[in-house]
Design a protein around this motif. Structure first.
Motif, PDB file in Angstrom:
ATOM      1  N   VAL B  29       0.849  -1.192   0.000  1.00  0.00           N
ATOM      2  CA  VAL B  29       0.000   0.000   0.000  1.00  0.00           C
ATOM      3  C   VAL B  29       0.882   1.238   0.000  1.00  0.00           C
ATOM      4  O   VAL B  29       1.948   1.249   0.624  1.00  0.00           O
ATOM      5  CB  VAL B  29      -0.951   0.038   1.213  1.00  0.00           C
ATOM      6  CG1 VAL B  29      -2.002  -1.043   1.115  1.00  0.00           C
ATOM      7  CG2 VAL B  29      -0.193  -0.091   2.526  1.00  0.00           C
ATOM      8  N   THR B  30       0.423   2.267  -0.688  1.00  0.00           N
ATOM      9  CA  THR B  30       1.206   3.495  -0.747  1.00  0.00           C
ATOM     10  C   THR B  30       1.155   4.239   0.579  1.00  0.00           C
ATOM     11  O   THR B  30       2.159   4.729   1.082  1.00  0.00           O
ATOM     12  CB  THR B  30       0.683   4.403  -1.871  1.00  0.00           C
ATOM     13  OG1 THR B  30       0.691   3.668  -3.097  1.00  0.00           O
ATOM     14  CG2 THR B  30       1.539   5.647  -2.011  1.00  0.00           C
ATOM     15  N   MET B  31      -0.053   4.343   1.137  1.00  0.00           N
ATOM     16  CA  MET B  31      -0.236   5.098   2.377  1.00  0.00           C
ATOM     17  C   MET B  31      -0.721   4.189   3.501  1.00  0.00           C
ATOM     18  O   MET B  31      -1.504   3.255   3.277  1.00  0.00           O
ATOM     19  CB  MET B  31      -1.259   6.220   2.159  1.00  0.00           C
ATOM     20  CG  MET B  31      -0.749   7.361   1.304  1.00  0.00           C
ATOM     21  SD  MET B  31      -1.920   8.724   1.225  1.00  0.00           S
ATOM     22  CE  MET B  31      -3.134   7.993   0.151  1.00  0.00           C
ATOM     23  N   MET B  32      -0.254   4.497   4.684  1.00  0.00           N
ATOM     24  CA  MET B  32      -0.776   3.883   5.896  1.00  0.00           C
ATOM     25  C   MET B  32      -1.086   5.020   6.862  1.00  0.00           C
ATOM     26  O   MET B  32      -0.396   6.035   6.871  1.00  0.00           O
ATOM     27  CB  MET B  32       0.240   2.912   6.512  1.00  0.00           C
ATOM     28  CG  MET B  32       0.535   1.715   5.607  1.00  0.00           C
ATOM     29  SD  MET B  32       1.836   0.636   6.232  1.00  0.00           S
ATOM     30  CE  MET B  32       0.975  -0.197   7.564  1.00  0.00           C
ATOM     31  N   PHE B  33      -2.131   4.823   7.658  1.00  0.00           N
ATOM     32  CA  PHE B  33      -2.574   5.873   8.564  1.00  0.00           C
ATOM     33  C   PHE B  33      -2.504   5.388  10.007  1.00  0.00           C
ATOM     34  O   PHE B  33      -2.743   4.211  10.282  1.00  0.00           O
ATOM     35  CB  PHE B  33      -4.018   6.275   8.249  1.00  0.00           C
ATOM     36  CG  PHE B  33      -4.250   6.624   6.805  1.00  0.00           C
ATOM     37  CD1 PHE B  33      -4.994   5.780   5.992  1.00  0.00           C
ATOM     38  CD2 PHE B  33      -3.732   7.784   6.274  1.00  0.00           C
ATOM     39  CE1 PHE B  33      -5.207   6.092   4.652  1.00  0.00           C
ATOM     40  CE2 PHE B  33      -3.941   8.106   4.940  1.00  0.00           C
ATOM     41  CZ  PHE B  33      -4.679   7.262   4.132  1.00  0.00           C
ATOM     42  N   TRP B  34      -2.203   6.314  10.898  1.00  0.00           N
ATOM     43  CA  TRP B  34      -2.198   6.021  12.326  1.00  0.00           C
ATOM     44  C   TRP B  34      -3.246   6.893  13.032  1.00  0.00           C
ATOM     45  O   TRP B  34      -3.265   8.113  12.857  1.00  0.00           O
ATOM     46  CB  TRP B  34      -0.815   6.282  12.931  1.00  0.00           C
ATOM     47  CG  TRP B  34       0.189   5.246  12.552  1.00  0.00           C
ATOM     48  CD1 TRP B  34       1.129   5.317  11.561  1.00  0.00           C
ATOM     49  CD2 TRP B  34       0.364   3.965  13.168  1.00  0.00           C
ATOM     50  NE1 TRP B  34       1.871   4.165  11.522  1.00  0.00           N
ATOM     51  CE2 TRP B  34       1.425   3.318  12.500  1.00  0.00           C
ATOM     52  CE3 TRP B  34      -0.270   3.294  14.219  1.00  0.00           C
ATOM     53  CZ2 TRP B  34       1.867   2.034  12.844  1.00  0.00           C
ATOM     54  CZ3 TRP B  34       0.165   2.026  14.556  1.00  0.00           C
ATOM     55  CH2 TRP B  34       1.227   1.406  13.884  1.00  0.00           C
ATOM     56  N   TYR B  35      -4.091   6.220  13.813  1.00  0.00           N
ATOM     57  CA  TYR B  35      -5.156   6.888  14.550  1.00  0.00           C
ATOM     58  C   TYR B  35      -4.996   6.641  16.046  1.00  0.00           C
ATOM     59  O   TYR B  35      -4.392   5.657  16.480  1.00  0.00           O
ATOM     60  CB  TYR B  35      -6.532   6.337  14.140  1.00  0.00           C
ATOM     61  CG  TYR B  35      -7.053   6.813  12.809  1.00  0.00           C
ATOM     62  CD1 TYR B  35      -6.633   6.217  11.624  1.00  0.00           C
ATOM     63  CD2 TYR B  35      -7.992   7.842  12.738  1.00  0.00           C
ATOM     64  CE1 TYR B  35      -7.140   6.642  10.401  1.00  0.00           C
ATOM     65  CE2 TYR B  35      -8.504   8.262  11.513  1.00  0.00           C
ATOM     66  CZ  TYR B  35      -8.072   7.656  10.354  1.00  0.00           C
ATOM     67  OH  TYR B  35      -8.573   8.077   9.145  1.00  0.00           O
ATOM     68  N   ARG B  36      -5.626   7.517  16.811  1.00  0.00           N
ATOM     69  CA  ARG B  36      -5.702   7.351  18.258  1.00  0.00           C
ATOM     70  C   ARG B  36      -7.178   7.347  18.655  1.00  0.00           C
ATOM     71  O   ARG B  36      -7.968   8.150  18.139  1.00  0.00           O
ATOM     72  CB  ARG B  36      -4.968   8.499  18.965  1.00  0.00           C
ATOM     73  CG  ARG B  36      -5.002   8.416  20.478  1.00  0.00           C
ATOM     74  CD  ARG B  36      -4.125   9.486  21.084  1.00  0.00           C
ATOM     75  NE  ARG B  36      -4.707  10.808  20.970  1.00  0.00           N
ATOM     76  CZ  ARG B  36      -4.108  11.905  21.413  1.00  0.00           C
ATOM     77  NH1 ARG B  36      -2.904  11.828  21.979  1.00  0.00           N
ATOM     78  NH2 ARG B  36      -4.704  13.079  21.303  1.00  0.00           N
ATOM     79  N   GLN B  37      -7.545   6.469  19.575  1.00  0.00           N
ATOM     80  CA  GLN B  37      -8.916   6.394  20.076  1.00  0.00           C
ATOM     81  C   GLN B  37      -8.846   6.473  21.593  1.00  0.00           C
ATOM     82  O   GLN B  37      -8.632   5.465  22.273  1.00  0.00           O
ATOM     83  CB  GLN B  37      -9.602   5.108  19.618  1.00  0.00           C
ATOM     84  CG  GLN B  37     -11.086   5.055  19.935  1.00  0.00           C
ATOM     85  CD  GLN B  37     -11.749   3.816  19.331  1.00  0.00           C
ATOM     86  OE1 GLN B  37     -11.130   2.764  19.172  1.00  0.00           O
ATOM     87  NE2 GLN B  37     -13.032   3.931  18.996  1.00  0.00           N
ATOM     88  N   GLN B  38      -8.992   7.679  22.109  1.00  0.00           N
ATOM     89  CA  GLN B  38      -8.965   7.874  23.546  1.00  0.00           C
ATOM     90  C   GLN B  38     -10.303   7.489  24.159  1.00  0.00           C
ATOM     91  O   GLN B  38     -11.334   7.550  23.482  1.00  0.00           O
ATOM     92  CB  GLN B  38      -8.628   9.336  23.864  1.00  0.00           C
ATOM     93  CG  GLN B  38      -7.197   9.716  23.475  1.00  0.00           C
ATOM     94  CD  GLN B  38      -6.871  11.157  23.780  1.00  0.00           C
ATOM     95  OE1 GLN B  38      -7.551  12.068  23.305  1.00  0.00           O
ATOM     96  NE2 GLN B  38      -5.808  11.377  24.550  1.00  0.00           N
ATOM     97  N   PRO B  39     -10.305   7.097  25.430  1.00  0.00           N
ATOM     98  CA  PRO B  39     -11.557   6.664  26.069  1.00  0.00           C
ATOM     99  C   PRO B  39     -12.661   7.709  25.930  1.00  0.00           C
ATOM    100  O   PRO B  39     -12.471   8.879  26.260  1.00  0.00           O
ATOM    101  CB  PRO B  39     -11.138   6.486  27.538  1.00  0.00           C
ATOM    102  CG  PRO B  39      -9.672   6.203  27.485  1.00  0.00           C
ATOM    103  CD  PRO B  39      -9.148   7.012  26.334  1.00  0.00           C
ATOM    104  N   GLY B  40     -13.792   7.284  25.392  1.00  0.00           N
ATOM    105  CA  GLY B  40     -14.937   8.171  25.267  1.00  0.00           C
ATOM    106  C   GLY B  40     -14.824   9.201  24.161  1.00  0.00           C
ATOM    107  O   GLY B  40     -15.697  10.067  24.037  1.00  0.00           O
ATOM    108  N   GLN B  41     -13.765   9.111  23.363  1.00  0.00           N
ATOM    109  CA  GLN B  41     -13.548  10.107  22.310  1.00  0.00           C
ATOM    110  C   GLN B  41     -13.594   9.463  20.932  1.00  0.00           C
ATOM    111  O   GLN B  41     -13.595   8.243  20.796  1.00  0.00           O
ATOM    112  CB  GLN B  41     -12.193  10.804  22.514  1.00  0.00           C
ATOM    113  CG  GLN B  41     -12.046  11.510  23.840  1.00  0.00           C
ATOM    114  CD  GLN B  41     -13.089  12.600  24.021  1.00  0.00           C
ATOM    115  OE1 GLN B  41     -13.313  13.418  23.136  1.00  0.00           O
ATOM    116  NE2 GLN B  41     -13.747  12.605  25.174  1.00  0.00           N
ATOM    117  N   SER B  42     -13.621  10.311  19.914  1.00  0.00           N
ATOM    118  CA  SER B  42     -13.641   9.829  18.531  1.00  0.00           C
ATOM    119  C   SER B  42     -12.251   9.373  18.102  1.00  0.00           C
ATOM    120  O   SER B  42     -11.245   9.819  18.650  1.00  0.00           O
ATOM    121  CB  SER B  42     -14.082  10.961  17.604  1.00  0.00           C
ATOM    122  OG  SER B  42     -15.235  11.603  18.058  1.00  0.00           O
TER     123      SER B  42
END
Lengths: 112, 113
Positions: B29-42
């Protein structure tokens, strides 16, 4: 500011009791709207993409619809295995390809 | 759909230390994404990892805190540096598929004490 609001935060249904989840969004331009299902301890699982107002998608007991301001995820005759958190996300026009704006989700519990 | 794995699945770390999270995809894949999911948040996008170039960080996230590597088209790492309890979160990688949708890994649940 682009934002997504989901309601209700939590929904408890009896098995077979149909209902709908709401996703209201504010974006300068909509490239796409996405629905995901997330089970505890797992990553979001892709369900649907909607691109334009009036569009509908179906998968088993789930049906997603889209208007210019909101999307609904209709659940018909739910079963306990439909229990999960349902996430809505939008991809704004002009944003980076990866930047999906997520709502906080609706936690659905279906009791037998 | 892509098969995405992450390591570790969870960890408990002391404040002030760093943790490197790995993400492996079963196809290039060309792109990879990193996300964060904090408690109770988006879920919130941290950065986009491009192979062969520097990662692109979203507003509020900086390279010193979240350095990213992308050595090839199937692998990426995210480091959470100098951790504090506020970094306790689920960290997810994802890859694009089709017309804008993304497929997510199982996540790494981080607790900082």
């Amino acid at each position: 500011e682009d934002q997504v609001t989901q309601s209700p935060e939590a929904l408890r249904l009896q098995e077979g009791e149909s209902s709908s989840l709401n996703c209201s969004y504010t974006v300068s331009g909509l490239r796409g709207l996405f629905w995901y299902r997330q089970d505890p301890g797992k990553g979001p699982e892709f369900l649907f993409t909607l691109y334009s107002a009036g569009e509908e998608k179906e998968k088993e007991r789930l049906k997603a619809t889209l208007t210019k301001k909101e999307s609904f995820l209709h659940i018909t005759a739910p079963k306990p295995e439909d229990s999960a958190t349902y996430l809505c996300a939008v991809q704004p026009d002009g944003g980076s390809q990866g930047n999906l704006i997520f709502g906080k989700g609706t936690k659905l519990s279906v009791k037998p | 759909s892509a098969v995405i794995s992450q390591k570790p699945s969870r960890d408990i770390c002391q404040r002030g230390t760093s943790l490197t999270i790995q993400c492996q995809v079963d196809s290039q894949v060309t792109m990879m994404f990193w996300y964060r999911q904090q408690p109770g948040q988006s879920l919130t996008l941290i950065a986009t990892a491009n192979q062969g170039s520097e990662a692109t960080y979203e507003s509020g996230f900086v390279i010193d805190k979240f350095p990213i590597s992308r050595p090839n088209l199937t692998f990426s790492t995210l480091t959470v540096s100098n951790m504090s309890p506020e970094d306790s979160s689920i960290y997810l990688c994802s890859v694009p598929r089709g017309q804008g949708e993304q497929y997510f890994g199982p996540g790494t649940r981080l607790t900082v004490t």
